[in-house]
Design an enzyme around this catalytic site. Structure first.
Site, PDB file in Angstrom:
ATOM      1  CB  VAL A   1      -0.947   0.003   1.218  1.00 20.89           C
ATOM      2  CG1 VAL A   1      -1.727   1.310   1.277  1.00 20.89           C
ATOM      3  CG2 VAL A   1      -1.893  -1.178   1.148  1.00 20.89           C
TER       4      VAL A   1
ATOM      5  CB  THR B   1      -7.238  -2.521   6.306  1.00 25.15           C
ATOM      6  OG1 THR B   1      -7.150  -2.346   4.901  1.00 25.15           O
ATOM      7  CG2 THR B   1      -8.619  -3.042   6.673  1.00 25.15           C
TER       8      THR B   1
ATOM      9  CD  GLU C   1      -5.350  -0.771  -0.155  1.00 25.09           C
ATOM     10  OE1 GLU C   1      -5.604  -0.937  -1.376  1.00 25.09           O
ATOM     11  OE2 GLU C   1      -5.399  -1.681   0.674  1.00 25.09           O
TER      12      GLU C   1
ATOM     13  CG  LEU D   1      -4.247   0.359  -4.207  1.00 27.88           C
ATOM     14  CD1 LEU D   1      -2.774   0.585  -3.904  1.00 27.88           C
ATOM     15  CD2 LEU D   1      -4.710   1.211  -5.360  1.00 27.88           C
TER      16      LEU D   1
ATOM     17  CG  ASN E   1     -11.122  -5.653   1.162  1.00 27.84           C
ATOM     18  OD1 ASN E   1     -11.210  -5.353  -0.027  1.00 27.84           O
ATOM     19  ND2 ASN E   1     -10.112  -5.258   1.912  1.00 27.84           N
TER      20      ASN E   1
ATOM     21  CG  PHE F   1     -14.552 -10.590  -7.016  1.00 27.53           C
ATOM     22  CD1 PHE F   1     -13.525 -11.127  -6.265  1.00 27.53           C
ATOM     23  CD2 PHE F   1     -14.448  -9.280  -7.443  1.00 27.53           C
ATOM     24  CE1 PHE F   1     -12.418 -10.364  -5.934  1.00 27.53           C
ATOM     25  CE2 PHE F   1     -13.344  -8.508  -7.127  1.00 27.53           C
ATOM     26  CZ  PHE F   1     -12.325  -9.055  -6.364  1.00 27.53           C
TER      27      PHE F   1
ATOM     28  CB  CYS G   1      -7.354  -7.561   1.577  1.00 30.62           C
ATOM     29  SG  CYS G   1      -6.078  -6.313   1.323  1.00 30.62           S
TER      30      CYS G   1
ATOM     31  NE  ARG H   1       0.790 -10.202   2.505  1.00 27.69           N
ATOM     32  CZ  ARG H   1       0.749  -8.867   2.513  1.00 27.69           C
ATOM     33  NH1 ARG H   1       0.812  -8.210   3.662  1.00 27.69           N
ATOM     34  NH2 ARG H   1       0.629  -8.202   1.375  1.00 27.69           N
TER      35      ARG H   1
END
Length: 471
Positions: free
Chosen positions: A11, A129, A158, A160, A224, A265, A276, A344
């Site tokens: 970020v 976040t 953000e 992104l 998210n 999605f 995220c 991650r």
């Protein structure tokens, strides 16, 4: 205008480079010595398409610089953007309830900002976040720590996507600014600051939304988690397709043309991952539970994702006759998605340990994420006592060497270009599990290989019919 961005990760670095591209003097404050050394050389410590080139351009243009010193960095700064990591707390942490975010890097940054602020006023903008209510607590902390300084804490989350981060920043769907309760004059001044900052990105000011601090914090997390829910839903629909003979590609296309749903999605895969979606889902559950609210839907997203990765790991064993020990499995991709080196919460971190524990031998290739995967495997002790069961390969076709099965976990474009005949020559078995539905099945079938995707129920029945016709 001079900005300081605290944190040179995904970020922070992308934000800093894009601010610099807008001709804003930007300094990245990075405390990690190895990362800082790379940045000063014009080398990005993370993989993001186009980032290294943009980084070097802005350094040469004199718009972007780096430091490890808060005292030096904050001289003349009009605003400090906090973009440090807020990972999920370790499960054995007793400091906060399970599923909460680890805000220790935020706390460290705030202490350093307060201690080194030499001006009478400063904008502190949280890009990380954070749980809803964090920015208000941040304002109270700074006021108590340095009552003589007029700190104003704002939230500018953000949105992104790794792999398209530069494009997303420069062409955003929205720019969200969370404001505290301010006097009209102060509010006008702060709005003018952000309009100037984002003037090249949103010149018509049609995408910039000014909301409350709490609304900005929650909108980031809620966005998210909603996308995670949508991805989990289409994964479950893929299972229904397999059971009923429907095709998830056709179902998703039909759903996506409904403007109320949209096409994004709606691609099934081996589960959600990355920095995220899983983390924010857990954190939002923690926030809701802290306020004595029900979280049935939120928890269902997490359990659905966990179940999916377990189920798809078991499918590999089933396709190999229930025996994994001694079987060679070629693995294409360990990043949680294409276009990034981020592992991650990647599905690979759940599926591959299952295979290793059962005695399978793995040959792995990823064009960008193997170094991060090696470090993560070591940290998680995934390979402890099993080092001989895993090989890191130099080319994607190398994973096929004597493989009993190939497993595709990441939708890298290079994998779509692999030669079916070459893989067939190298493999011992014939099965390819395409957990991203990105391979052209017909071409592989002509080479004698059996490609099985996700949710392709009608395709499986057609294959069965063709096999019966041949018999």
């Amino acid at each position: 205008m001079k900005l300081v961005v605290v944190g040179g990760g995904y970020v922070g670095l992308v934000s800093a480079v894009c601010f610099a591209k807008s001709h804003v003097e930007t300094l990245v404050l990075e405390k990690n010595e190895a990362r800082l050394a790379l940045l000063k050389k014009g080398q990005s410590p993370i993989y993001e398409p186009g980032l290294s080139e943009a980084l070097r351009e802005e350094i040469l243009a004199g718009h972007l610089s780096f430091s490890a010193s808060y005292k030096a960095a904050m001289k003349g700064a009009e605003a400090v953007f906090i973009a440090v990591g807020t990972p999920a707390l370790e499960e054995d942490s007793a400091s906060q309830q399970k599923n909460d975010l680890d805000l220790s890097q935020i706390d460290a940054a705030l202490n350093s900002i307060a201690e080194n602020c030499a001006s009478s006023e400063l904008l502190v903008v949280v890009k990380s976040t954070v749980p809803t209510g964090t920015c208000q607590k941040t304002q109270e902390f700074l006021q108590k720590k340095r009552p003589e300084v007029a700190f104003t804490v704002l939230c500018n989350p953000e949105f992104l996507r790794e792999g398209t981060a530069l494009k997303d920043f420069m062409n955003p769907d929205r720019i969200l600014i969370g404001l505290p309760v301010l006097a009209p004059k102060e509010k006008t001044q702060i709005k003018a600051f952000f309009k100037q900052l984002y003037r090249e990105i949103d010149p018509a000011q049609q995408k910039t939304l000014f909301v409350s601090l709490e609304s900005a914090e929650l909108a980031k997390s809620a966005s998210n988690v909603f996308l995670a829910m949508k991805a989990s839903f289409i994964n479950e629909m893929a299972d229904v397709c397999e059971a009923t003979g429907a095709d998830i590609l056709e179902v998703a296309q039909a759903m996506g043309q409904d403007v109320r749903i949209g096409p994004h999605f709606l691609k099934p895969g081996p589960g959600i991952g990355g920095a995220c979606f899983p983390k924010d889902s857990r954190a939002l559950v923690a926030t809701a539970q802290a306020n004595d609210l029900r979280t049935d839907l939120l928890q269902a997203v997490m359990s659905s994702n966990k179940w999916r990765q377990q189920r798809l790991a078991e499918r590999i064993s089933e396709r190999l006759g229930g025996v994994l020990k001694g079987k060679w499995i070629g693995v294409l991709g360990v990043a949680f998605k294409a276009g990034t080196d981020d592992v991650r919460d990647a599905p690979a971190l759940s599926i591959l340990p299952y295979l290793l524990q059962a005695g399978a031998l793995l040959q792995i290739y990823d064009p960008q994420a193997m170094e991060n995967a090696k470090k993560t495997f070591e940290k998680m002790q995934i390979l402890k006592g099993k080092e001989s069961l895993l090989r890191w390969m130099k080319a994607p076709e190398d994973v096929a060497e004597q493989a009993d099965l190939i497993l595709l976990l990441t939708e890298w474009g290079d994998f779509e270009k692999l030669s079916p005949s070459l893989l067939a020559q190298k493999m011992r078995g014939k099965k390819i599990l395409d957990y991203r539905n990105c391979l052209e099945r017909a071409a592989f079938e002509q080479a004698g290989l059996d490609v099985e995707g996700l949710g392709r129920g009608n395709a499986a029945r057609e294959d069965e019919k063709h096999a019966q016709d041949r018999r």
